[in-house]
Motif scaffolding. Sequence first.
Motif, mmCIF file in Angstrom:
data_model
loop_
_atom_site.group_PDB
_atom_site.id
_atom_site.type_symbol
_atom_site.label_atom_id
_atom_site.label_comp_id
_atom_site.label_asym_id
_atom_site.label_seq_id
_atom_site.Cartn_x
_atom_site.Cartn_y
_atom_site.Cartn_z
ATOM 1 N N LYS A 9 3.137 56.214 63.181
ATOM 2 C CA LYS A 9 2.541 57.179 64.119
ATOM 3 C C LYS A 9 1.267 57.779 63.532
ATOM 4 O O LYS A 9 0.278 57.970 64.236
ATOM 5 N N GLU A 13 -2.524 57.449 65.158
ATOM 6 C CA GLU A 13 -3.329 58.637 65.466
ATOM 7 C C GLU A 13 -4.639 58.668 64.676
ATOM 8 O O GLU A 13 -5.654 59.135 65.184
ATOM 9 N N SER A 16 -8.266 55.886 65.419
ATOM 10 C CA SER A 16 -9.423 56.087 66.291
ATOM 11 C C SER A 16 -10.369 57.174 65.785
ATOM 12 O O SER A 16 -11.466 57.325 66.316
ATOM 13 N N ASP A 53 4.626 67.088 62.608
ATOM 14 C CA ASP A 53 4.275 66.038 63.555
ATOM 15 C C ASP A 53 3.086 65.238 63.021
ATOM 16 O O ASP A 53 2.066 65.818 62.647
ATOM 17 N N TRP A 55 0.911 63.610 64.633
ATOM 18 C CA TRP A 55 -0.256 63.847 65.474
ATOM 19 C C TRP A 55 -1.046 65.052 64.972
ATOM 20 O O TRP A 55 -2.274 65.001 64.880
ATOM 21 N N ALA A 58 -2.678 64.165 61.682
ATOM 22 C CA ALA A 58 -3.832 63.295 61.908
ATOM 23 C C ALA A 58 -5.016 64.094 62.449
ATOM 24 O O ALA A 58 -6.162 63.887 62.032
ATOM 25 N N LYS A 59 -4.759 65.017 63.370
ATOM 26 C CA LYS A 59 -5.836 65.845 63.927
ATOM 27 C C LYS A 59 -6.489 66.676 62.826
ATOM 28 O O LYS A 59 -7.713 66.810 62.784
#
Length: 151
Positions: A9, A13, A16, A53, A55, A58-59
């Motif tokens: 995951k 994430e 990109s 998480d 996500w 990654a953010k």
Amino acid sequence: MTKAEFLEKLRIELSSGVTPQVLQENLNYYGQYIDDEIRKGRTESEVLAELGDPWILAKTIVDAQREESVEDVIYDSDGRTYRGNSSTEESSNIHVWSLDSWWKKLLLILVVVAVIVVIFAVISGIVSLIAPVLIPLLVIILLVRMLRRRW
């Protein structure tokens, strides 16, 4: 969630938002971190719960990469990194040109052929200018030598 699912995951994430090199560095780091914490006696689920998480993680990584605007980072097709300071008035952009596609190879061949044609044209032009003077001069020199031998 398992370690493999977490890293997959995270990879999805990050793919990109960051370069392949940064992506791999982060996957290696978090994979090693999880392994180290498990060796210390913690369970995989505890470590993954602490990380949260993928996500959000990654953010955070992508945002941190974007904030590195003090330096311009240029990646070429081979994955090499070149750095230039963007705070200066003249930013230096470095581009490495490589023969990684068919059209670049074709362009190189055409340039080499064009250079050879130009060199041939220049040499033949010089010869065509000199020939009207040089050929009679050589004939005269040969005649003078032949006449000297007979006398």
